[in-house]
Design an enzyme around this catalytic site. Structure first.
Site, PDB file in Angstrom:
ATOM      1  CG  HIS A 215      -5.129  -2.937   0.417  1.00  0.00           C
ATOM      2  ND1 HIS A 215      -5.031  -1.598   0.724  1.00  0.00           N
ATOM      3  CD2 HIS A 215      -3.939  -3.484   0.771  1.00  0.00           C
ATOM      4  CE1 HIS A 215      -3.836  -1.343   1.230  1.00  0.00           C
ATOM      5  NE2 HIS A 215      -3.146  -2.477   1.273  1.00  0.00           N
ATOM      6  CB  CYS A 246       0.314   1.200  -2.154  1.00  0.00           C
ATOM      7  SG  CYS A 246       1.998   1.488  -2.705  1.00  0.00           S
ATOM      8  CG  ASN A 255      -4.799  -1.597   4.681  1.00  0.00           C
ATOM      9  OD1 ASN A 255      -4.394  -0.466   4.483  1.00  0.00           O
ATOM     10  ND2 ASN A 255      -4.038  -2.666   4.543  1.00  0.00           N
TER      11      ASN A 255
HETATM   12  P1  HMG Z   1      15.598   6.007  -4.887  1.00  0.00           P
HETATM   13  O1  HMG Z   1      15.279   7.338  -5.443  1.00  0.00           O
HETATM   14  O2  HMG Z   1      16.008   4.927  -5.828  1.00  0.00           O
HETATM   15  O3  HMG Z   1      16.674   6.114  -3.714  1.00  0.00           O
HETATM   16  O4  HMG Z   1      14.345   5.533  -4.028  1.00  0.00           O
HETATM   17  P2  HMG Z   1      18.155   6.617  -3.662  1.00  0.00           P
HETATM   18  O5  HMG Z   1      18.909   5.669  -2.798  1.00  0.00           O
HETATM   19  O6  HMG Z   1      18.680   6.893  -5.057  1.00  0.00           O
HETATM   20  O7  HMG Z   1      18.016   8.010  -2.870  1.00  0.00           O
HETATM   21  C1  HMG Z   1      17.329   9.110  -3.421  1.00  0.00           C
HETATM   22  C2  HMG Z   1      17.148  10.160  -2.328  1.00  0.00           C
HETATM   23  O8  HMG Z   1      16.314   9.651  -1.277  1.00  0.00           O
HETATM   24  C3  HMG Z   1      18.446  10.549  -1.642  1.00  0.00           C
HETATM   25  O9  HMG Z   1      18.285  11.891  -1.183  1.00  0.00           O
HETATM   26  C4  HMG Z   1      18.479   9.635  -0.443  1.00  0.00           C
HETATM   27  O10 HMG Z   1      19.265  10.139   0.611  1.00  0.00           O
HETATM   28  C5  HMG Z   1      17.023   9.616  -0.051  1.00  0.00           C
HETATM   29  P3  HMG Z   1      18.865  13.151  -2.020  1.00  0.00           P
HETATM   30  O11 HMG Z   1      20.324  12.887  -2.145  1.00  0.00           O
HETATM   31  O12 HMG Z   1      18.147  13.110  -3.366  1.00  0.00           O
HETATM   32  O13 HMG Z   1      18.469  14.318  -1.185  1.00  0.00           O
HETATM   33  N1  HMG Z   1      16.659   8.375   0.651  1.00  0.00           N
HETATM   34  C6  HMG Z   1      16.093   8.334   1.879  1.00  0.00           C
HETATM   35  N2  HMG Z   1      15.727   9.315   2.726  1.00  0.00           N
HETATM   36  C7  HMG Z   1      15.168   8.929   3.906  1.00  0.00           C
HETATM   37  N3  HMG Z   1      14.972   7.642   4.243  1.00  0.00           N
HETATM   38  C8  HMG Z   1      15.313   6.645   3.421  1.00  0.00           C
HETATM   39  C9  HMG Z   1      15.914   6.990   2.183  1.00  0.00           C
HETATM   40  N4  HMG Z   1      16.368   6.257   1.144  1.00  0.00           N
HETATM   41  C10 HMG Z   1      16.832   7.106   0.232  1.00  0.00           C
HETATM   42  N5  HMG Z   1      15.101   5.370   3.762  1.00  0.00           N
HETATM   43  C11 HMG Z   1      13.501   4.265  -2.160  1.00  0.00           C
HETATM   44  C12 HMG Z   1      14.337   4.248  -3.421  1.00  0.00           C
HETATM   45  C13 HMG Z   1      13.350   2.829  -1.706  1.00  0.00           C
HETATM   46  C14 HMG Z   1      14.224   5.072  -1.089  1.00  0.00           C
HETATM   47  C15 HMG Z   1      12.136   4.937  -2.467  1.00  0.00           C
HETATM   48  O14 HMG Z   1      11.601   4.389  -3.639  1.00  0.00           O
HETATM   49  C16 HMG Z   1      11.146   4.761  -1.348  1.00  0.00           C
HETATM   50  O15 HMG Z   1      11.337   5.286  -0.260  1.00  0.00           O
HETATM   51  N6  HMG Z   1      10.066   3.998  -1.591  1.00  0.00           N
HETATM   52  C17 HMG Z   1       9.048   3.714  -0.587  1.00  0.00           C
HETATM   53  C18 HMG Z   1       7.696   3.629  -1.237  1.00  0.00           C
HETATM   54  C19 HMG Z   1       6.641   3.283  -0.210  1.00  0.00           C
HETATM   55  O16 HMG Z   1       6.790   3.583   0.962  1.00  0.00           O
HETATM   56  N7  HMG Z   1       5.564   2.653  -0.675  1.00  0.00           N
HETATM   57  C20 HMG Z   1       4.460   2.285   0.208  1.00  0.00           C
HETATM   58  C21 HMG Z   1       4.807   1.168   1.141  1.00  0.00           C
HETATM   59  S1  HMG Z   1       4.616  -0.445   0.405  1.00  0.00           S
HETATM   60  C22 HMG Z   1       2.920  -0.780   0.579  1.00  0.00           C
HETATM   61  O17 HMG Z   1       2.148   0.095   0.905  1.00  0.00           O
HETATM   62  C23 HMG Z   1       2.446  -2.196   0.390  1.00  0.00           C
HETATM   63  C24 HMG Z   1       2.125  -2.895   1.718  1.00  0.00           C
HETATM   64  O18 HMG Z   1       1.119  -2.216   2.428  1.00  0.00           O
HETATM   65  C25 HMG Z   1       1.649  -4.342   1.440  1.00  0.00           C
HETATM   66  C26 HMG Z   1       0.564  -4.420   0.379  1.00  0.00           C
HETATM   67  O19 HMG Z   1      -0.476  -3.750   0.512  1.00  0.00           O
HETATM   68  O20 HMG Z   1       0.775  -5.188  -0.549  1.00  0.00           O
HETATM   69  C27 HMG Z   1       3.364  -2.990   2.627  1.00  0.00           C
HETATM   70 MG    MG Z   2      -1.002  -2.360   2.024  1.00  0.00          MG
END
Ligand code: HMG
Ligand code: MG
Length: 310
Positions: A215, A246, A255
């Site tokens: 980034h 993020c 980025n």
């Molecule tokens: P949680 O709340 O602990 O999950 O989140 P959970 O398993 O307890 O589920 C909670 C609810 O979410 C439930 O629904 C699940 O069904 C649903 P409800 O019963 O409440 O209606 N759920 C989902 N729905 C759709 N798809 C799924 C899913 N999983 C659970 N896959 C979780 C944990 C990991 C799901 C959440 O924290 C999450 O999705 N986090 C993603 C955050 C994210 O995307 N961050 C940005 C990307 S990382 C980044 O940008 C860095 C990178 O670019 C590299 C860098 O720059 O360093 C890659």
């Molecule tokens: Mg990133």
């Protein structure tokens, strides 16, 4: 530094375009599904070898990418292009699989606080989750990238020791990820860190399997690319128009922009196979949908030159 310092650097680089995922996930304006598809199709036409199309994460965590299933299913898949999608857990993997995804990215981090805030898991829990997902993916010949965020610094914990990154890298390498992308999530890194990290990681896995994800928050991204090239790294992540960040990393900005990276590489006589003008067209299109200007010096310079008829 003398004229031969760049003699041994790679002659060809793979650019992984992360605009449709890392770029859009941080945008306040919701982009329509058909605009996302058009944006990705335009990026495909630019000759990018790898495009991170979307994320199968919780729609509560990233509302912008709630339409991942529709986007991934409907983009035109060009032969030879790898379309990557982020997967945070088993549920995300099942969704990705149902859309016919052939390349996934799992993502954890080198610092606990960020990992917890980002995916609600400790680093250990994330490794256990991904070990399972990666085993299944590999048994189905699905290509896997592993991200290590906060490798250069954490928004909550500050400095991150190289050993912490190496320890997470070891675990991901043991799982058999095909590629590791080392993330400077909040854009704090400097070239000396790149040299230290790339050196330590190359003792563990071949340089061809390492990617750098910068980034450009503090304007150090291209200096870091230079250092990474000198360490033999051949894969770089970038986002068209410098979109990105993020939502779980306070202070993270865009980025490294794909335009800035391409200009830099092409002028260094390093091939990418990517058409810079076509990336600019994709950027112009998505910027109109987002309602703001891109965050790319090269995009701005070339737009000004076009206006002046240069
Ligand atoms: P949680 O709340 O602990 O999950 O989140 P959970 O398993 O307890 O589920 C909670 C609810 O979410 C439930 O629904 C699940 O069904 C649903 P409800 O019963 O409440 O209606 N759920 C989902 N729905 C759709 N798809 C799924 C899913 N999983 C659970 N896959 C979780 C944990 C990991 C799901 C959440 O924290 C999450 O999705 N986090 C993603 C955050 C994210 O995307 N961050 C940005 C990307 S990382 C980044 O940008 C860095 C990178 O670019 C590299 C860098 O720059 O360093 C890659
Ligand atoms: Mg990133």
């Amino acid at each position: 530094m003398n004229a031969t310092s760049f003699a041994g650097i790679p002659k060809r680089v793979k650019v992984c375009e992360v605009g449709p995922r890392d770029g859009l996930q941080n945008e306040a304006v919701t982009v329509g599904t058909s605009d996302k598809i058009r944006y990705i199709d335009m990026l495909s036409a630019a000759g990018l070898a790898m495009i991170e199309a979307t994320s199968f994460v919780s729609p509560k965590a990233i509302p912008q990418l709630a339409d991942a299933d529709a986007v991934f299913s409907r983009i035109a898949k060009r032969p030879g292009v790898t379309y990557l999608a982020l997967v945070p857990n088993h549920k995300g993997f099942e969704r990705a699989r149902a859309c016919g995804v052939s390349a996934i990215a799992v993502f954890t981090a080198a610092s606990q606080t960020f990992t917890k805030r980002n995916i609600n898991m400790t680093i250990e829990e994330s490794i256990a989750t991904f070990a399972d997902v990666v085993r299944t993916a590999r048994s189905e010949s699905i290509w896997v990238r592993g991200y290590i965020s906060t490798s250069f610094g954490c928004p909550f914990e500050g400095d991150v020791p190289v050993e912490n990154v190496v320890s997470v890298a070891d675990r991901l390498a043991e799982m058999g990820v095909d590629e590791l992308s080392i993330g400077d999530t909040i854009g704090v890194g400097t070239p000396d860190q790149v040299v230290a990290l790339a050196g330590a990681l190359q003792e563990r896995l071949p340089v061809e399997r390492l990617a750098m994800h910068f980034h450009d928050t503090r304007g150090t991204a291209l200096a870091n690319v230079t250092a990474a090239l000198q360490m033999g790294i051949t894969t770089f992540d970038a986002s068209s128009g410098g979109l990105g960040g993020c939502p779980y990393a306070p202070g993270a900005s865009g980025n490294l922009s794909t335009e800035d990276l391409l200009y830099f590489l092409h002028h260094m006589k390093i091939e990418t196979g990517v058409d810079l003008d076509k990336v600019r067209e994709a950027t112009a299109f998505i910027s109109r949908a987002l309602g703001h200007a891109p965050n790319s010096r090269v995009y701005a310079a070339l737009a000004a030159a076009d206006q002046n008829g240069a």
